[in-house]
Motif scaffolding. Sequence first.
Motif, mmCIF file in Angstrom:
data_model
loop_
_atom_site.group_PDB
_atom_site.id
_atom_site.type_symbol
_atom_site.label_atom_id
_atom_site.label_comp_id
_atom_site.label_asym_id
_atom_site.label_seq_id
_atom_site.Cartn_x
_atom_site.Cartn_y
_atom_site.Cartn_z
ATOM 1 N N GLY A 118 0.797 -1.218 0.000
ATOM 2 C CA GLY A 118 0.000 0.000 0.000
ATOM 3 C C GLY A 118 0.832 1.272 0.000
ATOM 4 N N VAL A 119 2.140 1.099 -0.057
ATOM 5 C CA VAL A 119 3.027 2.258 -0.054
ATOM 6 C C VAL A 119 3.299 2.644 -1.508
ATOM 7 N N VAL A 120 3.164 3.919 -1.776
ATOM 8 C CA VAL A 120 3.311 4.369 -3.158
ATOM 9 C C VAL A 120 4.686 5.003 -3.366
ATOM 10 N N LEU A 121 5.449 4.411 -4.273
ATOM 11 C CA LEU A 121 6.742 4.999 -4.651
ATOM 12 C C LEU A 121 6.525 5.879 -5.867
ATOM 13 N N GLU A 122 7.277 6.930 -5.941
ATOM 14 C CA GLU A 122 7.224 7.794 -7.125
ATOM 15 C C GLU A 122 8.577 7.731 -7.798
ATOM 16 N N PRO A 123 8.735 6.772 -8.740
ATOM 17 C CA PRO A 123 10.066 6.519 -9.320
ATOM 18 C C PRO A 123 10.690 7.739 -9.976
ATOM 19 N N TRP A 124 9.863 8.644 -10.506
ATOM 20 C CA TRP A 124 10.435 9.782 -11.246
ATOM 21 C C TRP A 124 10.724 10.972 -10.341
ATOM 22 N N GLN A 125 10.459 10.794 -9.044
ATOM 23 C CA GLN A 125 10.856 11.864 -8.121
ATOM 24 C C GLN A 125 12.382 11.978 -8.163
ATOM 25 N N TRP A 126 12.895 13.200 -8.123
ATOM 26 C CA TRP A 126 14.338 13.412 -8.307
ATOM 27 C C TRP A 126 15.164 12.568 -7.337
ATOM 28 N N ASN A 127 16.139 11.899 -7.875
ATOM 29 C CA ASN A 127 17.075 11.119 -7.073
ATOM 30 C C ASN A 127 18.462 11.394 -7.658
ATOM 31 N N THR A 128 19.460 11.514 -6.809
ATOM 32 C CA THR A 128 20.795 11.874 -7.319
ATOM 33 C C THR A 128 21.342 10.825 -8.293
ATOM 34 N N VAL A 129 20.811 9.583 -8.206
ATOM 35 C CA VAL A 129 21.302 8.548 -9.134
ATOM 36 C C VAL A 129 21.002 8.912 -10.588
ATOM 37 N N PHE A 130 19.989 9.754 -10.788
ATOM 38 C CA PHE A 130 19.675 10.183 -12.160
ATOM 39 C C PHE A 130 20.817 11.011 -12.749
ATOM 40 N N ALA A 131 21.607 11.617 -11.880
ATOM 41 C CA ALA A 131 22.753 12.410 -12.373
ATOM 42 C C ALA A 131 24.024 11.566 -12.375
ATOM 43 N N TRP A 132 24.320 10.953 -11.210
ATOM 44 C CA TRP A 132 25.604 10.256 -11.161
ATOM 45 C C TRP A 132 25.574 8.895 -11.878
ATOM 46 N N GLY A 133 24.395 8.289 -11.983
ATOM 47 C CA GLY A 133 24.312 6.994 -12.687
ATOM 48 C C GLY A 133 24.773 7.111 -14.133
ATOM 49 N N PRO A 134 24.111 7.959 -14.938
ATOM 50 C CA PRO A 134 24.562 8.111 -16.335
ATOM 51 C C PRO A 134 26.014 8.599 -16.422
ATOM 52 N N ALA A 135 26.403 9.478 -15.476
ATOM 53 C CA ALA A 135 27.790 9.986 -15.515
ATOM 54 C C ALA A 135 28.775 8.842 -15.293
ATOM 55 N N VAL A 136 28.461 7.970 -14.328
ATOM 56 C CA VAL A 136 29.354 6.842 -14.039
ATOM 57 C C VAL A 136 29.401 5.878 -15.229
ATOM 58 N N PHE A 137 28.242 5.611 -15.819
ATOM 59 C CA PHE A 137 28.214 4.688 -16.968
ATOM 60 C C PHE A 137 28.984 5.256 -18.147
ATOM 61 N N THR A 138 28.778 6.550 -18.395
ATOM 62 C CA THR A 138 29.512 7.182 -19.493
ATOM 63 C C THR A 138 31.008 7.128 -19.202
ATOM 64 N N GLY A 139 31.360 7.385 -17.939
ATOM 65 C CA GLY A 139 32.770 7.338 -17.550
ATOM 66 C C GLY A 139 33.360 5.945 -17.691
ATOM 67 N N LEU A 140 32.582 4.932 -17.262
ATOM 68 C CA LEU A 140 33.066 3.546 -17.378
ATOM 69 C C LEU A 140 33.282 3.172 -18.843
ATOM 70 N N CYS A 141 32.347 3.584 -19.687
ATOM 71 C CA CYS A 141 32.481 3.278 -21.116
ATOM 72 C C CYS A 141 33.667 4.019 -21.705
ATOM 73 N N LEU A 142 33.834 5.265 -21.265
ATOM 74 C CA LEU A 142 34.992 6.045 -21.722
ATOM 75 C C LEU A 142 36.280 5.317 -21.356
ATOM 76 N N LEU A 143 36.314 4.799 -20.122
ATOM 77 C CA LEU A 143 37.500 4.034 -19.709
ATOM 78 C C LEU A 143 37.650 2.784 -20.575
ATOM 79 N N GLY A 144 36.501 2.146 -20.858
ATOM 80 C CA GLY A 144 36.535 0.964 -21.725
ATOM 81 C C GLY A 144 37.069 1.286 -23.108
ATOM 82 N N GLY A 145 36.899 2.544 -23.536
ATOM 83 C CA GLY A 145 37.374 2.956 -24.860
ATOM 84 C C GLY A 145 38.860 3.243 -24.905
ATOM 85 N N VAL A 146 39.468 3.365 -23.729
ATOM 86 C CA VAL A 146 40.888 3.755 -23.699
ATOM 87 C C VAL A 146 41.769 2.672 -24.339
ATOM 88 N N VAL A 147 41.446 1.400 -24.055
ATOM 89 C CA VAL A 147 42.302 0.313 -24.580
ATOM 90 C C VAL A 147 42.299 0.300 -26.115
#
Lengths: 226, 400
Positions: free
Chosen positions: B353-382
């Motif tokens: 009965g508890v309602v979550l609001e997934p689209w409510q702002w969460n810092t993961v929306f900023a650092w998640g994509p940044a971390v993934f982009t960074g990880l892929c960038l690192l993957g591109g270094v080799v």
Amino acid sequence: MSLLQVTHLLKSYPAPGGGVQQVVNVPAFALGAGEQLALRGESGSGKTTFLNLIAGILAPDSGSIRLADQELTTLGEARRDRLRAGTIGYIFQTFNLLQGHTVLENVLLGMAFGPGANRPRAAALLQRMGLADKHDHYPRQLSTGQQQRVAVARALANQPKLVLADEPTGNLDRRNAREALQLIRETCRESGAALLLVSHDERVLAQFEQMQDFTHFNRAPTGAIA
Amino acid sequence: MLWNLIYRSLRQHALSTLVTAGSIALASGLLMTVWVVKTQSQAVFAATNSGFDAVLGARGSKLQLVLNAIFHLEASPGNIAATDFEQIRRHRAVKAAIPLALGDSHEGWRIAGTVEALFNDIEYVPGKRYAFAAGGRNFKLGSQEAVVGSYAAQQLGWKVGRTFHPHHGLSEEGGHEHEENYIVVGVLEPTNTPVDRVIWIPLEGVQTMSGHNPLAATELSAVLIQLRAPTAGLMLNNQINAAGGKLTFAYPIGSIVAELFNKISWFDKVLTLLAWLVAVVAAGSVLVSIYNSMSARARDIAILRALGARRRTVFGAVVGEAAVIGALGSALGFVVFGILAATVATIIRAQAGVVLEPWQWNTVFAWGPAVFTGLCLLGGVVPAIKAYRVPVAETIAPVA
């Protein structure tokens, strides 16, 4: 004053059986601005290496290459790249067009690293090459003759002072070879670029007023290196 | 220029770009879902108290008591006597005491017996009282009337005027149907609390339902308590719990719920670890995808270099390509997140009965994509190092 002046140029490669094999040993060579010179050279005579040294793609073991008042051999690789991007146009035997790029994009690449991309100029060059309706075609969609004309347009895109052509007609049939050669010479003349062409094809060499035998001024022993 | 090279390479390798970006999207969406559900459910569960400060119940686990009386989960730890209710109701520190009698259900939806005051007087969040959907009203004590929570009504398809027989026990399996016939007189407006999942009837309706033990007809399952001041909670906590009697005073509700999350924190950690592993694998897929194509690309790179491109330009183009794949995958990850989080939120709402609001702002929306982009960038270094080292003259030479 020559556009290109080469003195005491040496280049060796590691030999397959150990030691080194000298490929280029040119005591002196010069080419004036706007001049057109054909070099005769058999396969393995070191003429492609010679062109790569002039283009700054390879660094010599010793000697001097002076191009457009700049001493190439004292420049670092990045500055050689910059000089090549702004001063030299290179036409390859195998055209070396980027297959994932359209005709127009390939020509734009010819100027991208030098003076910067200029679409109107690229379009004008393609029109001069008779490819005005092929801008959006990919190289694989063109005939070999058309591909070579794109390569010529790309080589002239950066308004080079020197065009290097390495067996530019080697992959073309007789008619296309004649047309391509005529186009290269005409467009170089129109743009004021000097042309240094190497070939082993006597029909090509016969077109030039100035022709030298590469083996005459390259004192390195001939081998199996391009 | 760099962007042009990146764009054209992505276009040339469109299929592998999409497949790799798709794997990044799955990983990114999974990580964001785990993170959002973890942080938001902790916050929302800990903040869910339906407007009460404490719960009084039979001696036992405070957590079980709160889960049963506030969240309508778990079984009741036992009953308390009516005199205990009267005693706490009259306590000078207690502002309001709402009795609950639990134990029946209908089609799996729990039935709770309570008093009219719950819907008349209590603010379930500060400034908000319960409201009825058009045409509805509160039940009357002594009647066979029912008020239905919005979610339960929606799921059951019930409206005012609907009649039903309560079922004995908390599930349809076993037990029996009571003979009393209740009529729905009101449907509550959504409150986004566990109240939405319950069928509410008058207190004595549950206590005296046919088939229930007549000796326990005055007993209660729990009492929901509003205090006059927070300090009173500590006092009652000491008085009731420390005395070691037959009662449990669960206070404060938020801290007790937080205990639940502490107990299952290992599960969060496992999920988060899994999401990070998926992220690393996805970044690895970028590395492998570009690296494997480097042999085919070497000639193009040599041509670019012959045209005057510097080593750092081709290095940057490859790293940039990997980063763009990461960014593209992260952007698509929001679609994956939207689907996964909506599914999880629906399940949590249905179960608790508890309602979550997934689209409510969460810092993961900023650092998640940044971390993934960074990880892929690192993957591109080799592969970028491989591109950096392409020998121009040898690579560009015509194939014999």
